[in-house]
Design a protein around this motif. Structure first.
Motif, PDB file in Angstrom:
ATOM      1  N   GLU A 107       0.795  -1.162   0.140  1.00 19.92           N
ATOM      2  CA  GLU A 107      -0.226   0.060   0.175  1.00 19.92           C
ATOM      3  C   GLU A 107       0.804   1.286  -0.039  1.00 19.92           C
ATOM      4  OE1 GLU A 107      -3.601   2.318   2.522  1.00 19.92           O
ATOM      5  OE2 GLU A 107      -2.728   0.405   3.275  1.00 19.92           O
ATOM      6  N   GLU A 108       1.834   1.303   0.701  1.00 18.25           N
ATOM      7  CA  GLU A 108       2.680   2.459   0.875  1.00 18.25           C
ATOM      8  C   GLU A 108       3.661   2.685  -0.309  1.00 18.25           C
ATOM      9  OE1 GLU A 108       3.724   2.266   5.752  1.00 18.25           O
ATOM     10  OE2 GLU A 108       4.951   1.015   4.193  1.00 18.25           O
ATOM     11  N   ALA A 141       0.960   4.161  -2.742  1.00 16.16           N
ATOM     12  CA  ALA A 141       0.697   5.477  -2.105  1.00 16.16           C
ATOM     13  C   ALA A 141       1.454   6.609  -2.465  1.00 16.16           C
ATOM     14  CB  ALA A 141       0.133   5.265  -1.048  1.00 16.16           C
ATOM     15  N   LYS A 146      -6.259  10.531   2.645  1.00 15.35           N
ATOM     16  CA  LYS A 146      -5.964   9.211   2.818  1.00 15.35           C
ATOM     17  C   LYS A 146      -7.125   8.255   2.391  1.00 15.35           C
ATOM     18  CE  LYS A 146      -2.916   9.667   7.266  1.00 15.35           C
ATOM     19  NZ  LYS A 146      -3.002   9.212   8.612  1.00 15.35           N
ATOM     20  N   ARG A 147      -8.184   8.655   2.615  1.00 16.58           N
ATOM     21  CA  ARG A 147      -9.356   7.705   1.891  1.00 16.58           C
ATOM     22  C   ARG A 147      -9.575   7.698   0.268  1.00 16.58           C
ATOM     23  NH1 ARG A 147     -14.775   9.336   5.402  1.00 16.58           N
ATOM     24  NH2 ARG A 147     -14.143   8.910   7.454  1.00 16.58           N
ATOM     25  N   GLN A 151      -6.424   5.182  -0.227  1.00 19.52           N
ATOM     26  CA  GLN A 151      -6.449   3.839   0.041  1.00 19.52           C
ATOM     27  C   GLN A 151      -7.485   3.427  -0.952  1.00 19.52           C
ATOM     28  OE1 GLN A 151      -7.849   4.269   3.965  1.00 19.52           O
ATOM     29  NE2 GLN A 151      -6.121   3.787   4.891  1.00 19.52           N
ATOM     30  N   LYS A 152      -8.624   4.143  -1.515  1.00 17.68           N
ATOM     31  CA  LYS A 152      -9.484   3.652  -2.412  1.00 17.68           C
ATOM     32  C   LYS A 152      -8.825   3.286  -3.867  1.00 17.68           C
ATOM     33  CE  LYS A 152     -13.882   4.832  -4.677  1.00 17.68           C
ATOM     34  NZ  LYS A 152     -13.507   4.977  -6.160  1.00 17.68           N
ATOM     35  N   LYS A 161      -6.651   0.031  -3.417  1.00 19.60           N
ATOM     36  CA  LYS A 161      -7.710  -0.919  -3.485  1.00 19.60           C
ATOM     37  C   LYS A 161      -8.210  -1.268  -4.625  1.00 19.60           C
ATOM     38  CE  LYS A 161     -11.521  -2.730  -0.817  1.00 19.60           C
ATOM     39  NZ  LYS A 161     -12.279  -3.241  -2.043  1.00 19.60           N
ATOM     40  N   GLU A 179      -2.552  -5.528   0.755  1.00 18.17           N
ATOM     41  CA  GLU A 179      -1.861  -3.998   1.011  1.00 18.17           C
ATOM     42  C   GLU A 179      -0.819  -3.931   1.836  1.00 18.17           C
ATOM     43  OE1 GLU A 179      -6.103  -3.425  -0.214  1.00 18.17           O
ATOM     44  OE2 GLU A 179      -4.847  -5.016   0.591  1.00 18.17           O
TER      45      GLU A 179
END
Length: 261
Positions: free
Chosen positions: A110-111, A114, A126-127, A130-131, A134, A146
């Motif tokens: 994930e990082e 991102a 952040k949301r 993350q979306k 995903k 993730e």
């Protein structure tokens, strides 16, 4: 300002055009008057033996290296005439999938995905991040990983995560550097199929360098053969297969004969 020419052999206008590109390191002339027209929303493969200048050509197109001579166009913009700041801005239209995936070992999946959203696009929600992560992991068919780190992934999984990271900024052109190197034939075909999905489902122009001739002939709409810094063949797979250049004929014959063994 010169508009991009229509790519030879159809496929619409050229999204990237290379004119008389040359690059040398000391007395080693790596690229010699290279000319290419990459059709928009196509899969274009640059093939050749190791050490023939494929990676240098990629880096010269994307602006990681400055050529000694020649021009590179992205749509209506001459990249080789831009300042460093202007070039960095336009490179947001490009994605790069590295040969070894080049994931940060100290970061989770994930990082890793991102990172360009935060550091390049300056997204702080952040949301939203993350979306996006995903969605991409589901798209590459690796949902739920993730929190894993790169050393917990197989070679094929790392390659796919590397592609996802290249896609996270929604590029118009995605560069694949030897995408199947180090993979067994089954996993290699999976990555080749992912390149096709990137092109067909996301409408992204895919430019790949490879020495895997059968794969190039299977997935690419156009193929250029690079040898000793020169383009010695360029066209559709059918046109390249009919080339009378001895090296091209030998390379194709040996590659497909090995496939039959």
């Amino acid at each position: 300002m010169t508009p991009p020419a229509t790519a030879p052999g159809g496929g619409g206008p050229a999204i990237i055009r290379v004119e008389c590109l040359s690059k040398a390191f000391n007395n080693n002339q790596v690229l010699k008057d290279v000319n290419l027209s990459i059709p928009e929303k196509s899969i274009y493969a640059i093939v050749g033996q190791s050490g023939t200048g494929k990676s240098v050509l990629f880096k010269s197109i994307i602006g990681m290296m400055r050529p000694d001579a020649g021009k590179v166009w992205f749509k209506n913009t001459e990249l080789t005439a831009l300042t460093t700041d202007a070039l960095m801005d336009i490179r947001k239209s490009f994605g790069y999938s590295f040969q070894n995936a080049a994931l940060f070992d100290s970061m989770t999946v994930e990082e890793n995905l991102a990172f360009p959203l935060r550091e390049v696009l300056r997204i702080r929600d952040k949301r939203k991040i993350q979306k996006r992560v995903k969605e991409l992991l589901e798209w590459i068919e690796l949902p739920g990983i993730e929190l894993k780190r790169p050393d917990e992934l197989s070679g094929g999984m790392r390659k796919r995560v590397g592609v996802a990271r290249a896609l996270v900024m929604e590029p118009e052109v995605l560069f694949f550097d030897e995408p199947t190197t180090g993979l067994d034939p089954v996993l290699a075909e999976t990555i080749d199929n992912l390149v096709v999905r990137v092109n067909r489902e996301l409408d992204i122009t895919c430019l790949t360098i490879t020495h895997n001739i059968p794969a190039a002939f299977r997935i690419a709409g156009r193929i250029a053969f690079l040898d000793q810094g020169f383009i010695i063949a360029d066209g559709t797979p059918e046109e390249v297969a009919r080339s009378d250049h001895p090296l091209v004929r030998d390379f194709i014959r040996i590659s497909f004969n090995e496939l039959k063994l």
